[in-house]
Design a protein around this motif. Structure first.
Motif, PDB file in Angstrom:
ATOM      1  N   GLU A  43       0.837  -1.198   0.000  1.00 20.16           N
ATOM      2  CA  GLU A  43       0.000   0.000   0.000  1.00 20.16           C
ATOM      3  C   GLU A  43       0.874   1.251   0.000  1.00 20.16           C
ATOM      4  O   GLU A  43       1.950   1.269   0.583  1.00 20.16           O
ATOM      5  N   LYS A  45       0.468   5.783  -0.032  1.00 17.79           N
ATOM      6  CA  LYS A  45      -0.407   6.935   0.195  1.00 17.79           C
ATOM      7  C   LYS A  45       0.012   8.055  -0.748  1.00 17.79           C
ATOM      8  O   LYS A  45       1.194   8.274  -0.979  1.00 17.79           O
ATOM      9  N   ASP A  86      -5.486   6.338  -0.589  1.00 19.14           N
ATOM     10  CA  ASP A  86      -4.812   5.059  -0.360  1.00 19.14           C
ATOM     11  C   ASP A  86      -4.731   4.296  -1.669  1.00 19.14           C
ATOM     12  O   ASP A  86      -5.734   4.143  -2.375  1.00 19.14           O
TER      13      ASP A  86
END
Length: 129
Positions: A43, A45, A86
């Protein structure tokens, strides 16, 4: 196209906007998303900040095939507002590093009686060995 399979010719160019350039009142962090080989990070950001006096609508233009999806959240993107998006890698995305030679591209646009403006942004995503 962000799909390396259907591209006959591909050129990767990264342009940096001089931070002293005052006309574009957006901040994007990071300016380049880098996935380092061997990382277990799935992940990322992406933070956008509207430093202008104008409210914009955000529209996704192109998303790399390695990213599951992108949601800008509520619209409009108001003046002086900051949003964090995200981003999640698709399963198996790191199996083909060539699919990282792409960019997240989106537009911020405003239309009113006083203003018709469109600004396009691209955030490259890269695989580093």
């Amino acid at each position: 196209s962000n799909d390396p399979v259907d591209s006959l010719f591909k050129v990767n160019v990264t342009n940096y906007l001089d931070r002293n350039y005052k006309k574009i009142k957006f901040t994007i962090d990071p300016e380049i998303i880098v996935y380092n080989q061997g990382e277990n990070i799935q992940e990322f950001k992406l933070t956008l900040r509207n430093d202008s006096e104008v409210n914009y609508l955000l529209e996704l233009i192109e998303l790399p095939g390695v990213i599951k999806g992108l949601d800008f959240g509520k619209q409009p993107f108001n003046s002086r507002e900051e949003i964090t998006v995200d981003l999640e890698l698709k399963p198996g995305a790191t199996n083909d590093k060539n699919r990282f030679k792409a960019s997240i591209t989106f537009e911020a646009y405003a239309q009113s009686e006083d203003l018709a403006e469109v600004i396009r942004f691209s955030v490259p995503i890269r695989y580093r060995e």
